[in-house]
Design an enzyme around this catalytic site. Structure first.
Site: not given
Length: 365
Positions: A20, A114-115
């Site tokens: 993350d 983003d993850e």
């Protein structure tokens, strides 16, 4: 008899990493503009209609969070620097990070820009442990993007997701199979992914405040309280999550939405719904699958969200059909004429392979 914890999800013990990126959008802005470093940064357009896309850790200390109205963020942190989002730049960085993931495993399941989950049960680089893989990935992200990422390592996706948040920002946390029970039992139920404030409050009404409290409930009790979700909670309390990492997951839906400059009555949404239906239809033409369900999303001036959906006998075959259904869904919104709306969205979901839709027609002939 004390329930036994099952830390794995299959005969072959999985090794899962959840990565993350830390305050991703805001961190990209701080990286690219040295003048923003160390300052509270809010990624959002200013204005009464805007919502926060991301907040730096400096801004989070004031209570600023993603998805809150920008005016609220400004009130909480008057010194915040507002930066308009640049998704082209964020997507480019996300692709660079994805390339780093793929050096280590082909089993990468992105959740957002983003993850992502990575299955490193077998990794490409020959590193001996999942912990070493996660450490190497974080090092490469820093060296190549000048951004930090937090990672969680665990026997399954559920535990890895919790672990990645444990030492944020710029942290690495590992849950070994032998430690699953000791780790989970004292956790507040709100730390379980998917348990929001409403569900957490309902659990507390039943005397369930920790994962240990969940563990003490039998399956029938939990299903009585929470229906089918009770079965899922029964497994998670024992550290069980059989879900695999699925690379290149097909989109479950295609949608577009628009926030108005001013709140408007439902009757004035015709033009926007037509434009959004056209946008969604064009986007759906790039997918080989067929969408069965049309969805209309609305958000009131008070930020209450609602959806209406319809699955016709035959999937929409033109933008005109899609638009007609979307406008029809609007008629199912039972609110007073004085109600105003700040957002409307149109979507397609329940995708099926085209061949699946063709079979009933062939049989009918």
């Amino acid at each position: 008899m004390t329930p036994q914890f099952e830390a794995g999800g299959s005969p072959l013990q999985r090794k899962i990493v959840h990565v993350d990126m830390d305050a991703f959008y805001a961190s990209v802005e701080q990286r690219d503009d040295p003048g923003l470093r160390g300052r509270p940064v809010v990624v959002a357009w200013r204005g009464r209609r805007s919502v926060v896309c991301a907040a730096s850790y400096e801004a989070r200390r004031f209570g600023v969070r993603s998805a809150m109205p920008a005016v609220t963020a400004e009130r909480l942190c008057p010194e915040a620097v507002f930066v308009p989002p640049d998704f082209v730049r964020y997507k480019a960085v996300s692709r660079a990070v994805r390339e780093i993931f793929l050096r280590h495993t082909d089993l990468v399941e992105p959740l957002s820009l983003d993850e992502a989950y990575l299955d490193v049960t077998e990794n490409k680089t020959g590193l001996p442990t999942a912990t070493r893989v996660a450490k190497k990935i974080r090092e490469e992200i820093w060296e190549e993007t000048s951004l930090t990422a937090s990672a969680g390592v665990a026997p399954n996706k559920f535990l890895a997701k919790i672990a990645s948040d444990w030492r944020k920002p710029n942290g690495l946390f590992v849950i070994q199979p032998k430690d699953v029970e000791a780790f989970l039992v004292p956790l507040p139920v709100g730390r379980i992914p998917g348990v929001g404030k409403v569900t957490e409050a309902r659990m507390k009404e039943f005397g369930i405040a920790t994962v240990g409290d969940l563990l003490a409930c039998d399956l029938a009790t939990l299903e009585g309280y929470f229906g089918r979700y009770g079965g899922r909670l029964h497994q998670l309390a024992r550290g069980v999550d059989h879900s695999p990492v699925v690379p290149d997951r097909n989109s479950k839906s295609i949608s577009a939405e628009d926030t108005f400059e001013r709140d408007i009555p439902l009757a004035e949404t015709d033009e926007v719904i037509r434009k959004l239906a056209d946008k969604v239809w064009n986007a759906s033409r790039r997918d080989a699958r067929v969408a069965r369900t049309v969805v209309l999303k609305l958000k009131t001036a008070e930020f209450a969200s609602m959806t209406r959906s319809h699955t016709p006998v035959k999937p929409p075959e033109s933008v005109e059909e899609l638009t007609e259904i979307a406008l029809g869904l609007r008629e199912r919104v039972e609110m007073g004429s004085g109600q105003r709306f700040r957002l409307v969205g149109v979507g397609l979901s329940n995708f099926r392979e085209a061949v699946e839709e063709a079979v009933p027609s062939l049989l009918a002939d």
